[in-house]
Motif scaffolding. Structure first.
Motif, mmCIF file in Angstrom:
data_model
loop_
_atom_site.group_PDB
_atom_site.id
_atom_site.type_symbol
_atom_site.label_atom_id
_atom_site.label_comp_id
_atom_site.label_asym_id
_atom_site.label_seq_id
_atom_site.Cartn_x
_atom_site.Cartn_y
_atom_site.Cartn_z
ATOM 1 N N VAL A 254 0.844 -1.384 0.015
ATOM 2 C CA VAL A 254 -0.156 -0.184 0.236
ATOM 3 C C VAL A 254 1.098 1.172 -0.013
ATOM 4 N N ARG A 255 2.115 1.100 0.006
ATOM 5 C CA ARG A 255 3.058 2.300 0.098
ATOM 6 C C ARG A 255 2.847 3.396 -1.156
ATOM 7 N N LYS A 256 2.548 2.694 -2.104
ATOM 8 C CA LYS A 256 2.401 3.424 -3.355
ATOM 9 C C LYS A 256 1.206 4.300 -3.231
ATOM 10 N N ASP A 257 0.315 4.064 -2.421
ATOM 11 C CA ASP A 257 -0.944 5.002 -2.429
ATOM 12 C C ASP A 257 -0.834 6.245 -1.436
ATOM 13 N N PHE A 258 0.352 6.368 -0.785
ATOM 14 C CA PHE A 258 0.424 7.312 0.233
ATOM 15 C C PHE A 258 2.006 8.396 -0.048
ATOM 16 N N PRO A 259 1.825 9.310 0.649
ATOM 17 C CA PRO A 259 3.104 9.995 0.658
ATOM 18 C C PRO A 259 4.337 9.443 1.167
ATOM 19 N N ASP A 260 5.118 9.238 0.638
ATOM 20 C CA ASP A 260 6.364 8.237 1.246
ATOM 21 C C ASP A 260 6.969 8.973 2.512
ATOM 22 N N GLU A 261 7.098 10.085 2.475
ATOM 23 C CA GLU A 261 7.591 10.618 3.862
ATOM 24 C C GLU A 261 7.027 10.391 5.100
ATOM 25 N N LYS A 262 5.774 10.418 4.915
ATOM 26 C CA LYS A 262 4.545 10.072 5.872
ATOM 27 C C LYS A 262 4.473 8.705 6.467
ATOM 28 N N ILE A 263 4.833 7.644 5.720
ATOM 29 C CA ILE A 263 4.598 6.292 5.976
ATOM 30 C C ILE A 263 5.330 5.690 7.077
ATOM 31 N N VAL A 264 4.358 4.921 8.255
ATOM 32 C CA VAL A 264 5.382 4.230 9.148
ATOM 33 C C VAL A 264 4.740 2.749 8.985
ATOM 34 N N PHE A 265 5.728 1.783 8.865
ATOM 35 C CA PHE A 265 4.991 0.311 8.768
ATOM 36 C C PHE A 265 4.776 -0.179 10.396
ATOM 37 N N THR A 266 3.527 -0.300 10.622
ATOM 38 C CA THR A 266 3.208 -0.663 12.416
ATOM 39 C C THR A 266 2.552 -2.303 12.281
#
Length: 362
Positions: A148-160
């Motif tokens: 799902v990373r491609k659907d969001f701004p990369d700099e905001k993503i945190v994998f939890t």
């Protein structure tokens, strides 16, 4: 911490939120929580029953076709932002998190406009429309699938990961199957189409029943309450084998999962979080009725790692279902390999990780 949570519509949005709330209160018993949902959503039953303060706003989704109802949707969205701001100003949260569903769109957006730290949590491998919209305004985006990373701004993503996984990760086998008329010592298959059941899965399980006769494993078939009476009328005209038990519903389903050797069911985010947290082999039948076919994408993340098998609903019938079940239940080595692979995918501290994201923003 003063934590405001919003998410609703389905259990997949609600249960991760409840898992996070549970973790927050464990870490800090003084944590105050307010949950904002809708009166019509499933959250209006589940959240108050969990003893969590609950308030509602009115909102609805857009119709896919041109409709006058969409004008009402726009009006309700604008009004719900205003109502959300009132709730937020009254509660004064330190942070706001949305876990999906239309309701969190208004709440998280309103919080961002009020300069309150915000986080959204996306449980699926394909982003929901609401979370895609909110990702432009929120501080962080927590995810449970790398796809799902491609659907969001990369700099905001945190994998939890999915917080629900942490709730079930440490559950142990406690011989709970006897209460459902099953043998605690016998390998067990669970067939389950979700809390409301799934008609095609139910029909195929009933068709498969005759093929389970005299097997060295047993089957727990959970129909969902809506379908139970109809299934039982059909079952009464059949010779259901003694090693197959049919139930409408299992209260607190995660408690029996450590007793299960193979799960047959949908590929919703919450189900997969539980399956991988415990390391259970599965036969996944993705719902074809969900946005962007995201359950198929969810399922393939396990299938590609040899942690699950997949049957498309369009191909599903009793013969294929029973053959696929039997091939796994008669091959313990294959099940063990799938279980190991599923377990390696599990994120068993997901609630703790998401809580840390919140703390870092306060």
């Amino acid at each position: 911490m003063r934590l405001l949570v919003s998410g609703g519509g389905t259990g997949g949005h609600i249960y991760p939120a409840l898992a996070l709330i549970e973790e927050a209160k464990k870490k800090d018993p003084t944590t105050e929580v307010l949950y904002v949902g809708t009166k019509k959503g499933l959250e209006s039953q589940i959240v108050p029953d969990a003893g969590i303060d609950f308030k509602t706003i009115e909102i609805q989704g857009f119709k896919r076709s041109l409709s006058l109802e969409n004008f009402k949707t726009v009006y309700l969205f604008l009004k719900s932002i205003s109502d959300s701001k009132k709730i937020i100003k009254e509660f004064k949260p330190d942070i706001v998190i949305g876990t999906g569903g239309y309701v969190c769109g208004s709440v998280v957006y309103a919080a961002s406009r009020l300069h309150i730290p915000t986080v959204i949590h996306e449980q699926n491998s394909v982003a929901g429309v609401t979370n895609k919209f909110l990702s432009h305004f929120t501080n962080k985006v927590a995810i449970a699938f790398d796809d799902v990373r491609k659907d969001f701004p990369d700099e905001k993503i945190v994998f939890t990961g999915n917080p629900r996984a942490q709730q079930v990760a440490h559950m142990q086998k406690k011989n709970r199957l006897a209460q459902y008329g099953l043998n605690d010592e016998q390998p067990t298959v669970l067939i389950f189409g979700g809390s409301r059941g799934a008609e095609k899965i139910n029909q195929s399980a009933l068709e498969a029943a005759k093929n389970f006769t005299a097997k060295n494993y047993q089957v727990l078939f959970v129909t969902g309450r809506v379908h139970f009476d109809e299934i039982m009328k059909k079952a009464e005209k059949m010779d259901i084998p003694s090693n197959m038990v049919i139930k409408p519903y299992i209260p607190n389903m995660p408690e029996i999962l450590p007793e299960i050797d193979l799960i047959v069911g949908r590929a919703g985010a919450t189900s997969l979080a539980e399956i991988t947290a415990l390391g259970i082999p599965s036969i996944l039948i993705p719902s074809p009725y969900v946005t962007a076919d995201h359950q198929t994408k969810n399922a393939m993340s396990l299938v590609e790692r040899n942690a699950a098998k997949i049957i498309k609903e369009q191909d599903l019938n009793g013969e294929l279902l029973s053959k696929t079940i039997d091939s796994l239940m008669t091959n313990e080595n294959e099940r063990d390999e799938m279980a190991k692979n599923a377990y390696q995918m599990g994120v068993r501290d997901a609630a703790d990780q998401l809580y840390s994201v919140l703390q870092d923003l306060i």
